[in-house]
Design an enzyme around this catalytic site. Structure first.
Site, PDB file in Angstrom:
ATOM      1  N   HIS A  17      -2.184   5.472  -6.400  1.00 37.51           N
ATOM      2  CA  HIS A  17      -1.062   5.771  -6.273  1.00 37.51           C
ATOM      3  C   HIS A  17      -0.831   7.239  -7.110  1.00 37.51           C
ATOM      4  O   HIS A  17      -1.538   7.423  -8.130  1.00 37.51           O
ATOM      5  CB  HIS A  17       0.118   5.036  -6.774  1.00 37.51           C
ATOM      6  CG  HIS A  17       1.461   5.526  -6.619  1.00 37.51           C
ATOM      7  ND1 HIS A  17       2.228   6.170  -7.468  1.00 37.51           N
ATOM      8  CD2 HIS A  17       2.410   4.990  -5.881  1.00 37.51           C
ATOM      9  CE1 HIS A  17       3.366   6.478  -6.918  1.00 37.51           C
ATOM     10  NE2 HIS A  17       3.494   5.854  -5.713  1.00 37.51           N
ATOM     11  N   GLU A  25       1.625   9.488   0.832  1.00 37.20           N
ATOM     12  CA  GLU A  25       2.683  10.101   0.113  1.00 37.20           C
ATOM     13  C   GLU A  25       2.778  11.481  -0.694  1.00 37.20           C
ATOM     14  O   GLU A  25       2.035  11.587  -1.527  1.00 37.20           O
ATOM     15  CB  GLU A  25       2.849   8.927  -0.950  1.00 37.20           C
ATOM     16  CG  GLU A  25       2.922   7.463  -0.596  1.00 37.20           C
ATOM     17  CD  GLU A  25       3.623   6.723  -1.621  1.00 37.20           C
ATOM     18  OE1 GLU A  25       4.523   6.030  -1.432  1.00 37.20           O
ATOM     19  OE2 GLU A  25       2.944   6.388  -3.035  1.00 37.20           O
ATOM     20  N   GLY A  62      10.311   9.748  -5.131  1.00 41.58           N
ATOM     21  CA  GLY A  62      11.225   9.551  -6.237  1.00 41.58           C
ATOM     22  C   GLY A  62      12.249  10.952  -6.352  1.00 41.58           C
ATOM     23  O   GLY A  62      12.930  10.941  -7.425  1.00 41.58           O
TER      24      GLY A  62
HETATM   25  P1  PGA Z   1       9.843   6.483  -3.631  1.00 46.01           P
HETATM   26  O1  PGA Z   1       8.544   5.788  -4.088  1.00 46.01           O
HETATM   27  O2  PGA Z   1      10.391   5.509  -2.510  1.00 46.01           O
HETATM   28  O3  PGA Z   1      10.912   6.067  -4.805  1.00 46.01           O
HETATM   29  O4  PGA Z   1       9.974   7.920  -3.437  1.00 46.01           O
HETATM   30  C1  PGA Z   1       7.611   5.742  -3.203  1.00 46.01           C
HETATM   31  C2  PGA Z   1       6.317   5.535  -4.036  1.00 46.01           C
HETATM   32  O5  PGA Z   1       6.120   6.143  -5.021  1.00 46.01           O
HETATM   33  O6  PGA Z   1       5.346   4.471  -3.458  1.00 46.01           O
END
Ligand code: PGA
Length: 250
Positions: free
Chosen positions: A95, A166, A172
């Site tokens: 991640h 991502e 976030g």
């Molecule tokens: P988010 O996070 O949906 O809060 O943007 C996604 C993630 O970090 O897997």
């Protein structure tokens, strides 16, 4: 046809009591046979109690990280078999928060991905560029580096990896990649997998989008040809919003 997947990454949120309540809320609203694989990834301390809540439900359990070694002097780490023992079927690896804050590299992610398969866990391997990298026109170079090196030497297991694209600038932040932006990168990732293996493997591998997925943007994202579901952070912390995203994937 690739089966859609929606996975919740709870990050460092929820005490055991809160986790059990949230897991029960999700499991109670997700029926079997909906054609979507649903996974929740609580913090380590809540894995076993959440596994007990999920037993017999249509929701699977995942962890957020692990070490690659089977056991040993690695203070503070968790081994693959420990995750299997408490009922995990999946583990998130690489991640962007682990890459940016805790020293995860393609090399360690690759070791972990191999160890995950060795222990009977399916890795959800995250890749994605920062805003600076995107603005410098380096999105494909960064994503290629993550995919090719994090997923090296997996052999036939490459088809079974879950890749999560991502973009770091979307995590976030409330800034979702547009469905077109995400689709472009997903198609690029699928092409990379074809180059690493073959077309059949590329057609089989599931690629999730992550980064500010919400109930109101999920359907549009998930309807793109190479977007096979989502990895959900903030919106996975409430049963109603997470289940709404699951329903958007149906
Ligand atoms: P988010 O996070 O949906 O809060 O943007 C996604 C993630 O970090 O897997």
């Amino acid at each position: 046809m690739r089966k859609k997947m929606v996975a919740g990454n709870w990050k460092m949120n929820k005490t055991v009591a809160d986790a059990v309540e949230l897991a029960a809320g999700v499991a109670g609203q997700v029926q079997a046979g909906t054609g979507v694989d649903v996974v929740i990834c609580p913090p380590f301390t809540a894995l076993k109690p959440v596994a007990d809540v999920l037993a017999g439900s249509a929701v699977a359990l995942g962890a957020q990280n692990m070490h690659w070694a089977e056991q040993g002097a690695y203070t503070g780490e968790i081994a693959p078999a420990m995750l299997r023992e408490v009922g995990c079927a999946y583990v998130i690896l690489g991640h962007s928060e682990r890459r940016a804050l805790f020293g995860a590299t393609n090399e360690t992610v690759n070791r972990k991905a191999k160890a995950a398969f060795g222990a009977g866990l399916t890795p959800i391997v995250c890749v994605g560029e920062t805003l600076e990298q995107r603005e410098a026109g380096r999105t494909e170079a960064v994503v290629r580096d993550h995919v090719v090196n994090s997923l090296a030497e997996l052999g036939a297991q490459l088809a079974n990896v879950i890749i999560a694209y991502e973009p770091v600038w979307a995590i976030g932040t409330g800034k979702t990649a547009t469905p077109e932006q995400a689709q472009d990168v997903h198609a690029f990732v699928r092409g990379l997998v074809a180059g690493m293996a073959d077309e059949k493997t590329a057609a089989a591998v599931r690629i999730l989008y992550g980064g500010s997925v919400k109930p109101d943007n999920a359907k549009d994202l998930f309807s793109r040809p190479d977007i096979d579901g989502g990895l959900i952070g903030g919106a996975s912390l409430k049963a109603d919003s997470f289940v709404a995203i699951v329903n958007a994937a149906r």
